[in-house]
Design an enzyme around this catalytic site. Structure first.
Site, PDB file in Angstrom:
ATOM      1  N   GLU A 117       0.841  -1.189   0.000  1.00 31.76           N
ATOM      2  CA  GLU A 117       0.000   0.000   0.000  1.00 31.76           C
ATOM      3  C   GLU A 117       0.879   1.243   0.000  1.00 31.76           C
ATOM      4  O   GLU A 117       2.103   1.179   0.190  1.00 31.76           O
ATOM      5  CB  GLU A 117      -0.958  -0.008   1.200  1.00 31.76           C
ATOM      6  CG  GLU A 117      -2.006  -1.103   1.098  1.00 31.76           C
ATOM      7  CD  GLU A 117      -3.107  -0.965   2.136  1.00 31.76           C
ATOM      8  OE1 GLU A 117      -3.072  -0.001   2.919  1.00 31.76           O
ATOM      9  OE2 GLU A 117      -3.992  -1.827   2.152  1.00 31.76           O
ATOM     10  N   HIS A 229      -9.527   9.692   2.507  1.00 33.21           N
ATOM     11  CA  HIS A 229      -9.101   8.613   1.616  1.00 33.21           C
ATOM     12  C   HIS A 229      -9.248   9.101   0.184  1.00 33.21           C
ATOM     13  O   HIS A 229     -10.282   9.660  -0.178  1.00 33.21           O
ATOM     14  CB  HIS A 229      -9.961   7.362   1.832  1.00 33.21           C
ATOM     15  CG  HIS A 229      -9.325   6.123   1.293  1.00 33.21           C
ATOM     16  ND1 HIS A 229      -9.216   5.875  -0.051  1.00 33.21           N
ATOM     17  CD2 HIS A 229      -8.740   5.079   1.926  1.00 33.21           C
ATOM     18  CE1 HIS A 229      -8.604   4.716  -0.233  1.00 33.21           C
ATOM     19  NE2 HIS A 229      -8.304   4.208   0.955  1.00 33.21           N
ATOM     20  N   ARG A 274      -1.312   9.487   1.321  1.00 36.52           N
ATOM     21  CA  ARG A 274      -2.727   9.699   1.054  1.00 36.52           C
ATOM     22  C   ARG A 274      -3.097  11.162   0.896  1.00 36.52           C
ATOM     23  O   ARG A 274      -3.942  11.508   0.073  1.00 36.52           O
ATOM     24  CB  ARG A 274      -3.559   9.073   2.183  1.00 36.52           C
ATOM     25  CG  ARG A 274      -3.665   7.576   2.066  1.00 36.52           C
ATOM     26  CD  ARG A 274      -4.547   6.992   3.151  1.00 36.52           C
ATOM     27  NE  ARG A 274      -4.776   5.577   2.885  1.00 36.52           N
ATOM     28  CZ  ARG A 274      -5.454   4.785   3.690  1.00 36.52           C
ATOM     29  NH1 ARG A 274      -5.974   5.256   4.811  1.00 36.52           N
ATOM     30  NH2 ARG A 274      -5.632   3.509   3.389  1.00 36.52           N
ATOM     31  N   HIS A 333     -12.037   9.823   6.123  1.00 35.08           N
ATOM     32  CA  HIS A 333     -11.827   8.385   6.316  1.00 35.08           C
ATOM     33  C   HIS A 333     -11.297   8.024   7.696  1.00 35.08           C
ATOM     34  O   HIS A 333     -11.736   7.052   8.296  1.00 35.08           O
ATOM     35  CB  HIS A 333     -10.859   7.884   5.238  1.00 35.08           C
ATOM     36  CG  HIS A 333     -10.568   6.420   5.294  1.00 35.08           C
ATOM     37  ND1 HIS A 333     -11.553   5.467   5.155  1.00 35.08           N
ATOM     38  CD2 HIS A 333      -9.403   5.739   5.485  1.00 35.08           C
ATOM     39  CE1 HIS A 333     -11.004   4.260   5.229  1.00 35.08           C
ATOM     40  NE2 HIS A 333      -9.709   4.397   5.454  1.00 35.08           N
ATOM     41  N   ARG A 368      -1.682   9.297   8.730  1.00 36.94           N
ATOM     42  CA  ARG A 368      -1.580   7.867   9.006  1.00 36.94           C
ATOM     43  C   ARG A 368      -1.010   7.095   7.832  1.00 36.94           C
ATOM     44  O   ARG A 368      -1.425   7.265   6.689  1.00 36.94           O
ATOM     45  CB  ARG A 368      -2.976   7.326   9.343  1.00 36.94           C
ATOM     46  CG  ARG A 368      -3.025   5.817   9.539  1.00 36.94           C
ATOM     47  CD  ARG A 368      -4.444   5.370   9.814  1.00 36.94           C
ATOM     48  NE  ARG A 368      -5.300   5.544   8.667  1.00 36.94           N
ATOM     49  CZ  ARG A 368      -5.917   4.556   8.016  1.00 36.94           C
ATOM     50  NH1 ARG A 368      -5.728   3.313   8.394  1.00 36.94           N
ATOM     51  NH2 ARG A 368      -6.703   4.817   7.000  1.00 36.94           N
TER      52      ARG A 368
END
Length: 511
Positions: A117, A229, A274, A333, A368
Protein backbone atom coordinates in the site's frame (compact mmCIF):
# COMPACT_ATOMS: atom_id res chain seq x y z
CA UNK A 1 -28.91 -9.88 29.24
CA UNK A 2 -27.44 -8.48 32.45
CA UNK A 3 -28.74 -5.03 33.32
CA UNK A 4 -26.22 -2.24 34.03
CA UNK A 5 -27.49 -1.76 37.56
CA UNK A 6 -26.61 -5.40 38.29
CA UNK A 7 -23.05 -5.29 36.95
CA UNK A 8 -21.35 -3.83 40.02
CA UNK A 9 -17.97 -2.17 39.57
CA UNK A 10 -16.85 -4.05 36.51
CA UNK A 11 -14.41 -2.76 33.92
CA UNK A 12 -16.43 -0.97 31.24
CA UNK A 13 -15.39 -0.95 27.58
CA UNK A 14 -17.31 1.55 25.44
CA UNK A 15 -17.31 0.44 21.81
CA UNK A 16 -17.79 -2.90 20.07
CA UNK A 17 -15.24 -2.64 17.26
CA UNK A 18 -11.92 -4.46 16.96
CA UNK A 19 -10.13 -2.46 19.67
CA UNK A 20 -12.96 -2.81 22.18
CA UNK A 21 -13.42 -6.54 21.63
CA UNK A 22 -9.69 -7.35 21.80
CA UNK A 23 -9.38 -5.39 25.04
CA UNK A 24 -12.38 -7.15 26.60
CA UNK A 25 -11.04 -10.56 25.57
CA UNK A 26 -7.55 -9.82 26.86
CA UNK A 27 -8.98 -8.77 30.23
CA UNK A 28 -10.50 -12.23 30.78
CA UNK A 29 -11.17 -13.66 33.28
CA UNK A 30 -11.76 -10.25 34.88
CA UNK A 31 -15.44 -9.26 34.52
CA UNK A 32 -16.05 -6.72 31.74
CA UNK A 33 -19.14 -4.91 30.50
CA UNK A 34 -18.87 -4.17 26.77
CA UNK A 35 -21.23 -1.43 25.55
CA UNK A 36 -22.16 -1.63 21.87
CA UNK A 37 -24.68 0.80 20.39
CA UNK A 38 -25.58 -1.76 17.73
CA UNK A 39 -24.52 -5.39 17.44
CA UNK A 40 -20.83 -6.15 17.89
CA UNK A 41 -18.96 -4.42 15.08
CA UNK A 42 -22.14 -3.34 13.33
CA UNK A 43 -21.52 0.42 13.52
CA UNK A 44 -17.76 0.17 13.41
CA UNK A 45 -15.42 1.35 10.67
CA UNK A 46 -13.37 -1.75 11.50
CA UNK A 47 -15.88 -3.91 9.68
CA UNK A 48 -15.28 -2.06 6.43
CA UNK A 49 -11.47 -2.14 6.55
CA UNK A 50 -10.42 -3.62 3.20
CA UNK A 51 -6.67 -3.23 2.84
CA UNK A 52 -5.60 -5.21 5.87
CA UNK A 53 -3.25 -4.92 8.81
CA UNK A 54 0.34 -3.74 8.51
CA UNK A 55 2.86 -6.13 10.07
CA UNK A 56 6.59 -6.29 9.42
CA UNK A 57 6.89 -10.08 9.31
CA UNK A 58 8.63 -10.65 5.97
CA UNK A 59 12.24 -11.78 5.64
CA UNK A 60 13.00 -8.56 3.76
CA UNK A 61 11.30 -6.37 6.37
CA UNK A 62 12.03 -5.07 9.86
CA UNK A 63 10.62 -2.85 12.58
CA UNK A 64 13.22 -0.23 11.59
CA UNK A 65 11.96 -0.14 7.99
CA UNK A 66 8.32 -0.04 9.08
CA UNK A 67 9.15 2.74 11.55
CA UNK A 68 10.95 4.76 8.87
CA UNK A 69 7.89 4.55 6.59
CA UNK A 70 5.58 5.51 9.46
CA UNK A 71 7.68 8.52 10.47
CA UNK A 72 7.91 9.72 6.86
CA UNK A 73 4.15 9.54 6.40
CA UNK A 74 3.56 11.25 9.76
CA UNK A 75 5.29 14.40 8.50
CA UNK A 76 7.37 15.02 11.60
CA UNK A 77 4.66 14.68 14.24
CA UNK A 78 4.89 10.98 15.17
CA UNK A 79 6.20 10.00 18.58
CA UNK A 80 9.09 7.71 17.51
CA UNK A 81 9.24 5.77 20.78
CA UNK A 82 5.51 5.09 20.85
CA UNK A 83 5.53 4.21 17.16
CA UNK A 84 8.36 1.71 17.61
CA UNK A 85 6.56 0.14 20.56
CA UNK A 86 3.35 -0.35 18.58
CA UNK A 87 5.03 -1.60 15.40
CA UNK A 88 7.15 -4.05 17.43
CA UNK A 89 3.93 -5.57 18.72
CA UNK A 90 2.94 -6.91 15.30
CA UNK A 91 3.97 -10.57 15.79
CA UNK A 92 2.08 -10.85 19.08
CA UNK A 93 -0.95 -9.05 17.64
CA UNK A 94 -1.16 -11.33 14.59
CA UNK A 95 -0.71 -14.43 16.76
CA UNK A 96 -3.51 -13.27 19.07
CA UNK A 97 -5.88 -12.66 16.16
CA UNK A 98 -5.15 -16.12 14.76
CA UNK A 99 -5.81 -17.60 18.22
CA UNK A 100 -9.21 -15.89 18.14
CA UNK A 101 -9.98 -17.57 14.83
CA UNK A 102 -8.80 -15.11 12.16
CA UNK A 103 -7.39 -16.89 9.10
CA UNK A 104 -5.12 -14.62 7.12
CA UNK A 105 -4.58 -15.30 3.42
CA UNK A 106 -1.55 -17.47 2.72
CA UNK A 107 0.65 -18.22 -0.27
CA UNK A 108 0.86 -21.77 -1.67
CA UNK A 109 3.98 -22.38 0.44
CA UNK A 110 2.15 -21.38 3.62
CA UNK A 111 3.63 -17.93 4.16
CA UNK A 112 1.44 -14.88 4.76
CA UNK A 113 0.22 -13.31 1.51
CA UNK A 114 1.43 -9.73 1.84
CA UNK A 115 0.18 -6.73 -0.15
CA UNK A 116 1.66 -3.30 -0.85
CA UNK A 117 0.00 0.00 0.00
CA UNK A 118 0.95 3.65 -0.39
CA UNK A 119 4.13 4.89 1.29
CA UNK A 120 5.17 1.39 2.42
CA UNK A 121 8.63 0.37 1.25
CA UNK A 122 7.85 -3.34 1.62
CA UNK A 123 4.92 -5.66 1.04
CA UNK A 124 3.68 -5.98 4.62
CA UNK A 125 -0.12 -5.77 4.48
CA UNK A 126 -1.77 -8.97 5.71
CA UNK A 127 -5.33 -9.54 4.54
CA UNK A 128 -8.25 -11.96 4.76
CA UNK A 129 -10.41 -13.02 1.80
CA UNK A 130 -8.63 -10.52 -0.41
CA UNK A 131 -10.31 -7.29 0.70
CA UNK A 132 -12.46 -8.61 3.55
CA UNK A 133 -10.02 -8.17 6.43
CA UNK A 134 -12.11 -5.93 8.68
CA UNK A 135 -15.25 -8.02 8.34
CA UNK A 136 -13.32 -11.23 9.00
CA UNK A 137 -11.72 -9.80 12.14
CA UNK A 138 -15.09 -8.60 13.41
CA UNK A 139 -16.69 -12.02 12.84
CA UNK A 140 -13.93 -13.93 14.61
CA UNK A 141 -13.71 -11.52 17.55
CA UNK A 142 -17.49 -11.31 17.97
CA UNK A 143 -17.68 -15.11 18.17
CA UNK A 144 -14.88 -15.13 20.74
CA UNK A 145 -16.61 -12.43 22.81
CA UNK A 146 -19.89 -14.33 22.70
CA UNK A 147 -18.14 -17.45 24.03
CA UNK A 148 -16.25 -15.58 26.77
CA UNK A 149 -18.10 -15.95 30.11
CA UNK A 150 -16.40 -12.93 31.71
CA UNK A 151 -17.82 -10.46 29.15
CA UNK A 152 -21.33 -9.02 29.46
CA UNK A 153 -22.39 -7.35 26.22
CA UNK A 154 -24.92 -4.51 26.37
CA UNK A 155 -26.31 -3.91 22.89
CA UNK A 156 -28.66 -1.08 22.03
CA UNK A 157 -27.08 1.02 24.77
CA UNK A 158 -25.09 4.21 24.27
CA UNK A 159 -22.78 5.99 26.67
CA UNK A 160 -23.80 9.65 26.85
CA UNK A 161 -21.69 10.95 29.76
CA UNK A 162 -18.78 9.88 31.94
CA UNK A 163 -19.40 10.34 35.66
CA UNK A 164 -16.62 11.28 38.10
CA UNK A 165 -16.29 12.03 41.77
CA UNK A 166 -13.25 13.46 43.58
CA UNK A 167 -11.16 13.18 40.43
CA UNK A 168 -11.90 9.48 39.98
CA UNK A 169 -13.95 7.68 37.36
CA UNK A 170 -17.21 6.47 38.87
CA UNK A 171 -19.40 5.37 36.02
CA UNK A 172 -20.97 5.70 32.61
CA UNK A 173 -24.40 7.27 32.08
CA UNK A 174 -26.41 5.40 29.45
CA UNK A 175 -28.93 6.88 27.07
CA UNK A 176 -31.84 5.34 28.95
CA UNK A 177 -30.86 7.12 32.16
CA UNK A 178 -29.20 4.18 33.91
CA UNK A 179 -25.81 4.67 35.56
CA UNK A 180 -23.33 1.86 34.99
CA UNK A 181 -21.01 1.93 37.99
CA UNK A 182 -17.36 1.58 36.96
CA UNK A 183 -14.06 2.98 38.17
CA UNK A 184 -12.13 1.69 35.13
CA UNK A 185 -13.44 2.75 31.72
CA UNK A 186 -11.93 2.08 28.29
CA UNK A 187 -13.04 4.32 25.43
CA UNK A 188 -13.00 2.47 22.09
CA UNK A 189 -15.63 4.36 20.13
CA UNK A 190 -14.01 4.91 16.74
CA UNK A 191 -13.79 8.03 14.59
CA UNK A 192 -15.64 11.17 13.57
CA UNK A 193 -16.13 10.81 9.82
CA UNK A 194 -19.90 11.06 10.23
CA UNK A 195 -19.42 14.82 10.62
CA UNK A 196 -18.60 15.04 6.89
CA UNK A 197 -21.01 14.77 3.98
CA UNK A 198 -18.49 12.72 2.00
CA UNK A 199 -17.24 9.99 4.32
CA UNK A 200 -16.46 6.29 4.38
CA UNK A 201 -17.41 6.05 8.08
CA UNK A 202 -20.73 5.05 9.62
CA UNK A 203 -23.04 8.07 9.48
CA UNK A 204 -23.66 8.01 13.23
CA UNK A 205 -19.98 8.21 14.19
CA UNK A 206 -19.34 11.86 15.02
CA UNK A 207 -16.59 11.41 17.62
CA UNK A 208 -18.71 10.43 20.62
CA UNK A 209 -15.83 8.98 22.62
CA UNK A 210 -13.68 12.06 22.15
CA UNK A 211 -16.64 14.22 23.16
CA UNK A 212 -17.27 12.17 26.31
CA UNK A 213 -13.62 12.37 27.34
CA UNK A 214 -13.44 16.08 26.54
CA UNK A 215 -16.52 16.87 28.61
CA UNK A 216 -14.93 14.96 31.50
CA UNK A 217 -11.78 17.12 31.24
CA UNK A 218 -9.39 14.87 29.30
CA UNK A 219 -6.64 16.29 27.13
CA UNK A 220 -7.14 16.08 23.38
CA UNK A 221 -4.35 16.01 20.83
CA UNK A 222 -3.93 16.78 17.11
CA UNK A 223 -7.64 17.23 16.42
CA UNK A 224 -6.96 19.07 13.15
CA UNK A 225 -5.62 15.99 11.38
CA UNK A 226 -8.48 14.35 9.48
CA UNK A 227 -7.35 11.97 6.77
CA UNK A 228 -9.29 11.88 3.51
CA UNK A 229 -9.10 8.61 1.62
CA UNK A 230 -8.30 9.44 -2.02
CA UNK A 231 -10.43 6.77 -3.60
CA UNK A 232 -13.94 6.50 -2.24
CA UNK A 233 -16.41 5.19 -4.79
CA UNK A 234 -18.02 8.25 -6.37
CA UNK A 235 -21.61 7.07 -6.22
CA UNK A 236 -24.83 7.96 -4.46
CA UNK A 237 -25.57 7.20 -0.84
CA UNK A 238 -23.88 7.68 2.51
CA UNK A 239 -21.46 6.48 3.63
CA UNK A 240 -19.46 6.24 0.45
CA UNK A 241 -18.02 2.86 -0.44
CA UNK A 242 -14.26 2.45 -0.15
CA UNK A 243 -11.96 1.40 -2.98
CA UNK A 244 -8.94 0.17 -1.06
CA UNK A 245 -5.47 1.58 -1.53
CA UNK A 246 -4.44 -2.02 -2.12
CA UNK A 247 -6.01 -1.73 -5.60
CA UNK A 248 -3.41 0.90 -6.43
CA UNK A 249 -0.84 -1.32 -4.76
CA UNK A 250 -1.68 -3.96 -7.37
CA UNK A 251 -0.99 -1.49 -10.18
CA UNK A 252 -4.25 0.40 -10.81
CA UNK A 253 -3.71 3.99 -11.98
CA UNK A 254 -5.59 7.26 -11.58
CA UNK A 255 -6.83 9.01 -14.71
CA UNK A 256 -9.27 11.75 -15.61
CA UNK A 257 -12.03 11.45 -18.19
CA UNK A 258 -9.48 12.07 -20.96
CA UNK A 259 -7.38 9.13 -19.82
CA UNK A 260 -4.61 11.42 -18.55
CA UNK A 261 -2.60 9.85 -15.72
CA UNK A 262 -2.17 13.00 -13.60
CA UNK A 263 -0.15 11.37 -10.77
CA UNK A 264 2.57 10.04 -13.06
CA UNK A 265 5.07 12.84 -12.35
CA UNK A 266 4.54 12.84 -8.58
CA UNK A 267 7.07 11.00 -6.38
CA UNK A 268 5.44 7.69 -5.55
CA UNK A 269 2.78 8.32 -8.23
CA UNK A 270 -0.47 6.58 -7.21
CA UNK A 271 1.27 5.26 -4.08
CA UNK A 272 2.27 8.66 -2.76
CA UNK A 273 1.04 9.49 0.79
CA UNK A 274 -2.73 9.70 1.05
CA UNK A 275 -2.87 13.45 1.59
CA UNK A 276 -0.87 14.03 -1.61
CA UNK A 277 -3.08 11.74 -3.69
CA UNK A 278 -6.32 13.08 -2.18
CA UNK A 279 -5.42 16.70 -2.92
CA UNK A 280 -4.33 15.84 -6.45
CA UNK A 281 -7.72 14.22 -7.09
CA UNK A 282 -9.52 17.17 -5.48
CA UNK A 283 -7.61 19.54 -7.77
CA UNK A 284 -8.75 17.60 -10.82
CA UNK A 285 -12.36 17.69 -9.63
CA UNK A 286 -12.14 21.43 -8.85
CA UNK A 287 -11.03 21.98 -12.46
CA UNK A 288 -14.18 20.26 -13.69
CA UNK A 289 -12.68 16.85 -14.39
CA UNK A 290 -13.96 13.46 -13.38
CA UNK A 291 -11.48 11.06 -11.80
CA UNK A 292 -11.29 7.29 -12.23
CA UNK A 293 -9.20 4.44 -10.89
CA UNK A 294 -8.35 2.21 -13.82
CA UNK A 295 -7.51 -1.36 -12.80
CA UNK A 296 -8.08 -2.91 -16.21
CA UNK A 297 -4.43 -3.13 -17.38
CA UNK A 298 -3.16 -4.38 -14.01
CA UNK A 299 -5.92 -6.79 -12.97
CA UNK A 300 -8.46 -7.11 -15.76
CA UNK A 301 -10.64 -10.19 -15.34
CA UNK A 302 -8.76 -11.08 -12.14
CA UNK A 303 -10.15 -8.08 -10.27
CA UNK A 304 -13.02 -9.97 -8.62
CA UNK A 305 -10.71 -12.75 -7.42
CA UNK A 306 -8.32 -10.33 -5.72
CA UNK A 307 -10.94 -7.83 -4.50
CA UNK A 308 -14.29 -9.63 -4.27
CA UNK A 309 -15.84 -7.12 -1.86
CA UNK A 310 -14.91 -4.11 -3.96
CA UNK A 311 -16.13 -5.89 -7.07
CA UNK A 312 -19.53 -6.39 -5.42
CA UNK A 313 -19.54 -2.75 -4.30
CA UNK A 314 -18.86 -1.58 -7.86
CA UNK A 315 -21.40 -3.93 -9.38
CA UNK A 316 -24.08 -2.58 -7.05
CA UNK A 317 -23.31 0.85 -8.54
CA UNK A 318 -23.51 -0.51 -12.09
CA UNK A 319 -19.74 -0.66 -12.66
CA UNK A 320 -17.70 -3.64 -13.84
CA UNK A 321 -14.08 -2.90 -12.77
CA UNK A 322 -12.79 -5.58 -15.12
CA UNK A 323 -14.25 -3.65 -18.05
CA UNK A 324 -14.62 -0.06 -16.79
CA UNK A 325 -12.59 2.45 -14.79
CA UNK A 326 -13.98 3.09 -11.30
CA UNK A 327 -15.20 6.65 -10.55
CA UNK A 328 -13.56 7.89 -7.32
CA UNK A 329 -13.36 10.95 -5.09
CA UNK A 330 -11.76 11.84 -1.73
CA UNK A 331 -13.81 11.28 1.43
CA UNK A 332 -13.22 11.70 5.16
CA UNK A 333 -11.83 8.39 6.32
CA UNK A 334 -9.70 8.41 9.47
CA UNK A 335 -8.92 10.75 12.35
CA UNK A 336 -5.30 10.86 13.51
CA UNK A 337 -6.11 13.01 16.56
CA UNK A 338 -8.33 12.35 19.53
CA UNK A 339 -7.99 11.60 23.23
CA UNK A 340 -4.35 11.98 24.22
CA UNK A 341 -2.85 8.76 25.60
CA UNK A 342 0.52 7.41 26.64
CA UNK A 343 2.03 4.14 25.43
CA UNK A 344 -0.17 2.19 27.87
CA UNK A 345 -3.41 3.81 26.57
CA UNK A 346 -3.79 5.89 29.74
CA UNK A 347 -5.49 9.25 29.28
CA UNK A 348 -4.97 12.33 31.44
CA UNK A 349 -7.94 11.25 33.60
CA UNK A 350 -7.55 8.69 36.36
CA UNK A 351 -9.50 5.55 35.52
CA UNK A 352 -9.93 6.30 31.80
CA UNK A 353 -8.09 4.55 28.98
CA UNK A 354 -8.58 5.13 25.22
CA UNK A 355 -7.80 2.79 22.31
CA UNK A 356 -8.44 2.63 18.58
CA UNK A 357 -9.34 5.58 16.39
CA UNK A 358 -10.68 7.73 19.23
CA UNK A 359 -7.19 7.78 20.79
CA UNK A 360 -4.18 9.88 19.79
CA UNK A 361 -1.18 7.71 20.67
CA UNK A 362 1.46 9.50 18.61
CA UNK A 363 1.76 6.67 16.08
CA UNK A 364 0.17 8.44 13.13
CA UNK A 365 1.43 12.01 13.47
CA UNK A 366 0.00 14.30 10.83
CA UNK A 367 -0.85 11.54 8.36
CA UNK A 368 -1.58 7.87 9.01
CA UNK A 369 0.42 5.28 7.12
CA UNK A 370 -2.03 2.91 5.44
CA UNK A 371 -3.14 -0.12 7.48
CA UNK A 372 -1.25 0.94 10.60
CA UNK A 373 -4.58 1.64 12.28
CA UNK A 374 -5.72 -1.98 12.64
CA UNK A 375 -2.32 -2.88 14.08
CA UNK A 376 -2.54 0.03 16.52
CA UNK A 377 -6.07 -1.00 17.55
CA UNK A 378 -4.97 -4.53 18.47
CA UNK A 379 -1.64 -3.66 20.09
CA UNK A 380 -3.01 -0.79 22.16
CA UNK A 381 -6.03 -2.88 23.21
CA UNK A 382 -3.60 -5.50 24.49
CA UNK A 383 -1.48 -2.89 26.27
CA UNK A 384 -4.53 -1.27 27.85
CA UNK A 385 -5.73 -4.64 29.14
CA UNK A 386 -2.33 -5.34 30.72
CA UNK A 387 -2.21 -1.88 32.28
CA UNK A 388 -5.73 -2.17 33.70
CA UNK A 389 -4.89 -5.58 35.13
CA UNK A 390 -2.12 -3.88 37.10
CA UNK A 391 -4.49 -1.30 38.59
CA UNK A 392 -6.86 -2.33 41.35
CA UNK A 393 -10.40 -1.05 40.87
CA UNK A 394 -11.10 1.67 43.44
CA UNK A 395 -14.81 0.85 43.74
CA UNK A 396 -17.65 3.29 44.41
CA UNK A 397 -16.89 4.38 47.97
CA UNK A 398 -18.68 7.01 50.03
CA UNK A 399 -21.21 9.25 48.40
CA UNK A 400 -22.71 8.30 45.08
CA UNK A 401 -21.92 10.56 42.11
CA UNK A 402 -24.16 13.59 41.71
CA UNK A 403 -26.98 12.64 39.31
CA UNK A 404 -26.22 13.73 35.75
CA UNK A 405 -29.15 14.86 33.57
CA UNK A 406 -29.61 13.10 30.27
CA UNK A 407 -28.55 15.20 27.28
CA UNK A 408 -30.85 15.48 24.27
CA UNK A 409 -30.39 12.99 21.46
CA UNK A 410 -27.56 14.33 19.31
CA UNK A 411 -28.31 15.86 15.92
CA UNK A 412 -25.45 16.34 13.48
CA UNK A 413 -27.05 18.09 10.49
CA UNK A 414 -26.21 21.70 11.46
CA UNK A 415 -22.65 20.81 12.46
CA UNK A 416 -22.08 18.64 9.40
CA UNK A 417 -22.81 21.56 7.07
CA UNK A 418 -20.16 23.71 8.74
CA UNK A 419 -17.56 20.96 9.06
CA UNK A 420 -17.96 19.76 5.47
CA UNK A 421 -17.78 23.27 4.05
CA UNK A 422 -14.89 24.71 6.07
CA UNK A 423 -12.89 21.90 7.66
CA UNK A 424 -12.26 19.71 4.62
CA UNK A 425 -9.25 18.89 2.47
CA UNK A 426 -8.23 22.54 2.11
CA UNK A 427 -8.65 25.18 4.77
CA UNK A 428 -7.93 28.88 5.22
CA UNK A 429 -7.99 31.50 7.95
CA UNK A 430 -11.33 32.99 6.97
CA UNK A 431 -13.11 29.65 6.80
CA UNK A 432 -11.60 28.46 10.08
CA UNK A 433 -12.53 31.63 11.95
CA UNK A 434 -16.07 31.52 10.62
CA UNK A 435 -16.32 27.85 11.61
CA UNK A 436 -15.21 28.71 15.15
CA UNK A 437 -17.72 31.57 15.32
CA UNK A 438 -20.60 29.36 14.14
CA UNK A 439 -19.71 26.24 16.14
CA UNK A 440 -18.88 27.87 19.50
CA UNK A 441 -22.48 28.90 20.38
CA UNK A 442 -23.71 25.41 19.51
CA UNK A 443 -20.98 23.75 21.60
CA UNK A 444 -21.65 26.04 24.56
CA UNK A 445 -25.39 25.40 24.45
CA UNK A 446 -27.50 22.53 25.68
CA UNK A 447 -29.34 21.66 22.49
CA UNK A 448 -29.11 18.53 20.32
CA UNK A 449 -26.21 19.99 18.29
CA UNK A 450 -24.01 20.59 21.35
CA UNK A 451 -22.18 17.26 21.51
CA UNK A 452 -21.28 17.08 17.78
CA UNK A 453 -20.40 20.80 17.85
CA UNK A 454 -17.77 20.16 20.51
CA UNK A 455 -15.94 17.88 18.08
CA UNK A 456 -16.32 20.27 15.13
CA UNK A 457 -15.13 23.18 17.28
CA UNK A 458 -12.09 21.20 18.46
CA UNK A 459 -11.09 20.46 14.85
CA UNK A 460 -11.56 24.12 13.90
CA UNK A 461 -9.61 25.55 16.86
CA UNK A 462 -6.69 23.14 16.46
CA UNK A 463 -6.64 23.86 12.72
CA UNK A 464 -6.77 27.62 13.26
CA UNK A 465 -3.81 27.50 15.64
CA UNK A 466 -1.72 25.40 13.25
CA UNK A 467 -0.63 28.11 10.82
CA UNK A 468 1.10 25.79 8.37
CA UNK A 469 0.36 22.94 6.01
CA UNK A 470 1.46 19.55 7.31
CA UNK A 471 0.26 16.06 6.45
CA UNK A 472 -3.51 15.90 6.30
CA UNK A 473 -3.86 19.55 7.39
CA UNK A 474 -3.57 21.80 4.34
CA UNK A 475 -4.08 25.57 4.50
CA UNK A 476 -4.16 27.58 1.29
CA UNK A 477 -3.08 30.69 3.24
CA UNK A 478 -0.16 28.85 4.91
CA UNK A 479 1.02 26.40 2.24
CA UNK A 480 4.47 25.65 3.69
CA UNK A 481 5.35 23.60 6.78
CA UNK A 482 6.98 25.38 9.71
CA UNK A 483 10.28 24.41 11.29
CA UNK A 484 9.94 23.14 14.83
CA UNK A 485 6.27 22.23 14.49
CA UNK A 486 4.93 20.05 17.30
CA UNK A 487 1.79 18.34 18.46
CA UNK A 488 -0.61 20.31 20.65
CA UNK A 489 -2.69 19.18 23.62
CA UNK A 490 -5.77 21.01 24.84
CA UNK A 491 -8.70 20.42 27.16
CA UNK A 492 -12.24 21.45 26.32
CA UNK A 493 -11.80 24.49 28.58
CA UNK A 494 -8.73 25.49 26.54
CA UNK A 495 -10.66 25.06 23.30
CA UNK A 496 -13.56 27.16 24.56
CA UNK A 497 -11.16 29.87 25.73
CA UNK A 498 -9.55 30.09 22.28
CA UNK A 499 -12.99 30.20 20.66
CA UNK A 500 -14.10 33.04 22.92
CA UNK A 501 -10.90 34.95 22.23
CA UNK A 502 -11.27 34.55 18.46
CA UNK A 503 -14.94 35.56 18.61
CA UNK A 504 -14.08 38.66 20.65
CA UNK A 505 -11.38 39.67 18.17
CA UNK A 506 -13.82 39.40 15.28
CA UNK A 507 -16.46 41.66 16.88
CA UNK A 508 -16.55 45.28 15.65
CA UNK A 509 -15.19 47.82 18.11
CA UNK A 510 -17.74 50.08 19.79
CA UNK A 511 -17.57 53.78 18.99
Amino acid sequence: MTRPGQCGDRITVVGGGIAGMVCALDLAPRPVVLISRAGLGQESSSQWAQGGIAACLGADDSVALHLADTLAAGAGLCDPEVAETILSGAPEAIAALEAYGVRFDRTPDGDFARGLEAAHSRKRILHVDGDGTGAALIRALAEAVTRCPSITVLTGAEAVRLVQRDGQMRGVLLNDGRLLSSSQVVMATGGLGGLYDASTNPVGNYGQGVMLAARAGAQLSDMEFVQFHPTALNARGRPLGLVSEAVRGEGAVLVNEHGERFMEGTPGAELAPRDVVARAIATQIARGHRVFLDARPALGAGFANRFPGIARLCQAAGIDPAQQPIPVRPAAHYHMGGIHTDSHARTSLSGLWAIGECAATGLHGANRLASNSLLEAVVMAQRAARDIAGHAATGPRGKRPVPTPLPPVAETAAVRRIVSDRLGLRRDDHGLRSAVADLAPLAQGHGPSADPAIIGLAIAVFALLREESRGAHARSDCPAPRTGSASRRMTLDDIMAVAEQQTAQSLPRSA
